[in-house]
Design a protein around this motif. Structure first.
Motif, PDB file in Angstrom:
ATOM      1  N   UNK A 170      22.999  67.283  72.855  1.00  0.00           N
ATOM      2  CA  UNK A 170      22.652  65.933  73.300  1.00  0.00           C
ATOM      3  C   UNK A 170      22.572  65.889  74.818  1.00  0.00           C
ATOM      4  N   UNK A 171      22.053  64.798  75.320  1.00  0.00           N
ATOM      5  CA  UNK A 171      22.171  64.501  76.742  1.00  0.00           C
ATOM      6  C   UNK A 171      23.625  64.073  77.002  1.00  0.00           C
ATOM      7  N   UNK A 172      23.902  63.542  78.154  1.00  0.00           N
ATOM      8  CA  UNK A 172      25.266  63.253  78.595  1.00  0.00           C
ATOM      9  C   UNK A 172      26.094  62.523  77.526  1.00  0.00           C
ATOM     10  N   UNK A 173      27.149  63.198  77.036  1.00  0.00           N
ATOM     11  CA  UNK A 173      27.918  62.654  75.917  1.00  0.00           C
ATOM     12  C   UNK A 173      28.757  61.439  76.310  1.00  0.00           C
ATOM     13  N   UNK A 174      29.286  61.426  77.509  1.00  0.00           N
ATOM     14  CA  UNK A 174      30.058  60.272  77.949  1.00  0.00           C
ATOM     15  C   UNK A 174      29.172  59.040  78.043  1.00  0.00           C
ATOM     16  N   UNK A 175      27.965  59.227  78.602  1.00  0.00           N
ATOM     17  CA  UNK A 175      27.023  58.110  78.711  1.00  0.00           C
ATOM     18  C   UNK A 175      26.576  57.639  77.330  1.00  0.00           C
ATOM     19  N   UNK A 176      26.380  58.575  76.410  1.00  0.00           N
ATOM     20  CA  UNK A 176      25.959  58.213  75.055  1.00  0.00           C
ATOM     21  C   UNK A 176      27.053  57.423  74.339  1.00  0.00           C
ATOM     22  N   UNK A 177      28.296  57.846  74.517  1.00  0.00           N
ATOM     23  CA  UNK A 177      29.386  57.118  73.862  1.00  0.00           C
ATOM     24  C   UNK A 177      29.468  55.687  74.384  1.00  0.00           C
ATOM     25  N   UNK A 178      29.327  55.530  75.687  1.00  0.00           N
ATOM     26  CA  UNK A 178      29.340  54.188  76.273  1.00  0.00           C
ATOM     27  C   UNK A 178      28.148  53.370  75.771  1.00  0.00           C
ATOM     28  N   UNK A 179      26.996  54.029  75.689  1.00  0.00           N
ATOM     29  CA  UNK A 179      25.767  53.344  75.277  1.00  0.00           C
ATOM     30  C   UNK A 179      25.885  52.839  73.837  1.00  0.00           C
ATOM     31  N   UNK A 180      26.351  53.710  72.933  1.00  0.00           N
ATOM     32  CA  UNK A 180      26.426  53.349  71.519  1.00  0.00           C
ATOM     33  C   UNK A 180      27.593  52.415  71.219  1.00  0.00           C
ATOM     34  N   UNK A 181      28.570  52.349  72.122  1.00  0.00           N
ATOM     35  CA  UNK A 181      29.683  51.443  71.932  1.00  0.00           C
ATOM     36  C   UNK A 181      29.497  50.103  72.620  1.00  0.00           C
ATOM     37  N   UNK A 182      28.348  49.915  73.276  1.00  0.00           N
ATOM     38  CA  UNK A 182      28.093  48.689  74.011  1.00  0.00           C
ATOM     39  C   UNK A 182      27.110  47.777  73.322  1.00  0.00           C
ATOM     40  N   UNK A 183      26.319  47.069  74.125  1.00  0.00           N
ATOM     41  CA  UNK A 183      25.331  46.135  73.604  1.00  0.00           C
ATOM     42  C   UNK A 183      24.255  46.885  72.802  1.00  0.00           C
ATOM     43  N   UNK A 184      23.588  46.199  71.872  1.00  0.00           N
ATOM     44  CA  UNK A 184      22.568  46.873  71.061  1.00  0.00           C
ATOM     45  C   UNK A 184      21.484  47.534  71.914  1.00  0.00           C
ATOM     46  N   UNK A 185      21.123  48.749  71.535  1.00  0.00           N
ATOM     47  CA  UNK A 185      20.033  49.477  72.185  1.00  0.00           C
ATOM     48  C   UNK A 185      18.921  49.710  71.172  1.00  0.00           C
ATOM     49  N   UNK A 186      17.763  50.101  71.659  1.00  0.00           N
ATOM     50  CA  UNK A 186      16.652  50.491  70.789  1.00  0.00           C
ATOM     51  C   UNK A 186      16.539  52.011  70.801  1.00  0.00           C
ATOM     52  N   UNK A 187      16.422  52.593  69.634  1.00  0.00           N
ATOM     53  CA  UNK A 187      16.328  54.052  69.489  1.00  0.00           C
ATOM     54  C   UNK A 187      15.209  54.377  68.505  1.00  0.00           C
ATOM     55  N   UNK A 188      14.773  55.634  68.506  1.00  0.00           N
ATOM     56  CA  UNK A 188      13.715  55.989  67.553  1.00  0.00           C
ATOM     57  C   UNK A 188      13.865  57.406  67.057  1.00  0.00           C
ATOM     58  N   UNK A 189      13.228  57.639  65.927  1.00  0.00           N
ATOM     59  CA  UNK A 189      13.063  58.987  65.380  1.00  0.00           C
ATOM     60  C   UNK A 189      11.654  59.078  64.831  1.00  0.00           C
ATOM     61  N   UNK A 190      11.016  60.219  65.034  1.00  0.00           N
ATOM     62  CA  UNK A 190       9.640  60.403  64.580  1.00  0.00           C
ATOM     63  C   UNK A 190       9.545  61.347  63.390  1.00  0.00           C
ATOM     64  N   UNK A 191       8.572  61.067  62.530  1.00  0.00           N
ATOM     65  CA  UNK A 191       8.335  61.879  61.335  1.00  0.00           C
ATOM     66  C   UNK A 191       6.847  62.181  61.260  1.00  0.00           C
ATOM     67  N   UNK A 192       6.499  63.459  61.301  1.00  0.00           N
ATOM     68  CA  UNK A 192       5.090  63.842  61.255  1.00  0.00           C
ATOM     69  C   UNK A 192       4.618  64.045  59.818  1.00  0.00           C
ATOM     70  N   UNK A 193       3.444  63.516  59.473  1.00  0.00           N
ATOM     71  CA  UNK A 193       2.902  63.678  58.120  1.00  0.00           C
ATOM     72  C   UNK A 193       2.231  65.042  57.930  1.00  0.00           C
ATOM     73  N   UNK A 194       3.029  66.105  57.937  1.00  0.00           N
ATOM     74  CA  UNK A 194       2.506  67.452  57.692  1.00  0.00           C
ATOM     75  C   UNK A 194       2.648  67.836  56.219  1.00  0.00           C
TER      76      UNK A 194
END
Length: 443
Positions: A40-64
């Protein structure tokens, strides 16, 4: 062929509704405990991010392919966990990246037609939607990268996006490096894939304020393509999580059964086959599978871990795993039908009361043969491979070791009619050796 495992009547009656484990202070702590963070990217920042106000995230799926598979299920369940924690998911189906396909380590992909890709986009979108909620303050949204890629000219693409990429850095990406060192090499088409995925993240950041992308760790080069691009263009830091590639404890590839992928589409992999796949999980793997693929709490999983160590013969953890995942993918009704079929096949239920489609799919997982109505039991024993010869078949019948549709056979010339739902029959030799018969009408 994988062993078809019987299910005892003590198997759990229902699967849990998806919910995060309240014993964890932060969803980041939970996904780390479940083994979902390989890189992952910075784990401390991620923990703060996911424990705070709602964020927008995404995951992509390719139709192969026309369906998602178990590897994709890891991402779908991670998306659901983050949404349950209050965050806003974007499910991206790659109408443009699917026309190219991310570089495989060994050889160039075969390009599918635009019509095929468009059809598969629809399939995958419907599958992704099943795992997300589209209601409430953090409702999910589906997006297609063809919407912003198709209107862009090649010149605009090179000027607005390509100028931020350095070829030296692109060459160091694992997938690209592997292909450069192979006999197949890599085309410019697949080489450019990481730029397209990076552009997706930039577009979603601009449109929706997206600050996190998830994906498999084998996609890490493509994930960081986006984080690096946004940093250069927008001068802000965004994040990425790479989940582990799941392997079995013996080092073999996870998600295959008899060489075939376990697809999420019921037409490509029946609920019965999916259930049996999980039921056959090795003791050494089952606890980790419970962590990743179910919403059982830490306390419940630790109890199953103790049971596996103390009473492995009960296979309680495997039964719960099979119940939970099959219900998640195919729903409670299909799962109940599968369990009923498993129990009936092993003498704990009424074969005649089963759903025809479920029974047929169950028999396809056993040794089976197609016969003409009127074939004798002795002949069918040979055709299914339960006996090596007619003389052996006759001896087995005479010794009382053969049953047809759950009823003991004492006449070697008894005719098989396919009286069970769907025109099938079930042969048993001994206590546990089963075979299926698909009965065609006599001419």
């Amino acid at each position: 062929m994988s062993e078809t495992v019987s299910v005892s009547a003590s198997a759990p009656a229902r699967a849990l509704a998806p919910a995060n484990d309240s014993s964890f202070e932060n969803v980041w702590d939970e996904i780390v405990w479940r083994g979902l963070v390989h890189v992952s990217t910075d784990q401390t920042a991620l923990r703060d991010l996911l424990g705070g106000e709602p964020i927008t995230y995404y995951c992509g799926f390719d139709p192969t392919a026309p369906s998602l598979h178990l590897g994709n299920l890891v991402q779908l369940l991670l998306m659901r966990r983050l949404q349950l924690a209050g965050h806003r998911p974007l499910g991206l189906v790659g109408g443009s990246t699917g026309l190219i396909g991310d570089p495989r380590p060994t050889a160039e992909r075969t390009l599918n037609t635009k019509d095929t890709v468009a059809e598969w986009v629809g399939n995958l979108r419907a599958q992704v939607e099943r795992y997300l909620s589209f209601e409430g303050d953090n409702a999910a949204r589906m997006v297609n990268n063809l919407d912003w890629t198709a209107p862009m000219s090649a010149i605009d693409f090179l000027r607005e996006i390509g100028k931020y990429y350095r070829v030296g850095t692109m060459l160091k990406k694992d997938a690209v490096a592997a292909r450069l060192n192979s006999e197949a090499g890599i085309s410019y088409t697949e080489f450019s894939y990481q730029i397209l995925q990076g552009m997706d993240y930039l577009e979603l950041h601009r449109q929706y304020g997206c600050v996190l992308q998830t994906g498999g760790s084998d996609q890490w080069g493509n994930l960081t393509s986006g984080t690096d691009l946004i940093h250069r263009v927008e001068a802000v830091s965004v994040h990425a999580i790479g989940t582990p590639l799941i392997t079995n404890s013996d080092g073999t590839k996870f998600g295959k059964s008899e060489g075939n992928a376990i697809w999420l589409d019921a037409e490509m992999c029946s609920p019965y086959r999916m259930y049996q796949f999980w039921l056959n999980t090795d003791d050494a793997d089952v606890v980790e599978r419970l962590k990743i693929f179910t919403f059982l709490t830490r306390a419940e999983i630790e109890q199953y871990e103790e049971t596996v160590a103390a009473e492995p013969f009960r296979r309680a953890a495997q039964k719960r795993l099979a119940l939970e995942v099959t219900t998640t993918v195919h729903g409670p009704e299909a799962t109940a039908a599968v369990i009923a079929a498993s129990e009936a096949l092993f003498g704990a239920g009424d074969l005649g009361a089963l759903d025809a489609a479920t029974l047929r799919s169950a028999l396809e997982e056993l040794p089976h043969a197609t016969i003409v109505g009127g074939t004798t039991v002795a002949q069918a024993l040979v055709e299914t491979g339960l006996c090596a010869s007619l003389s052996e078949a006759r001896r087995s019948i005479a010794q009382g070791g053969v049953s047809l549709d759950g009823t003991k056979v004492d006449d070697e010339s008894a005719a098989i009619t396919g009286a069970l739902p769907g025109g099938v029959a079930v042969l048993r030799r001994g206590k546990k050796t089963l075979a299926g018969l698909f009965v065609a009408p006599a001419a």
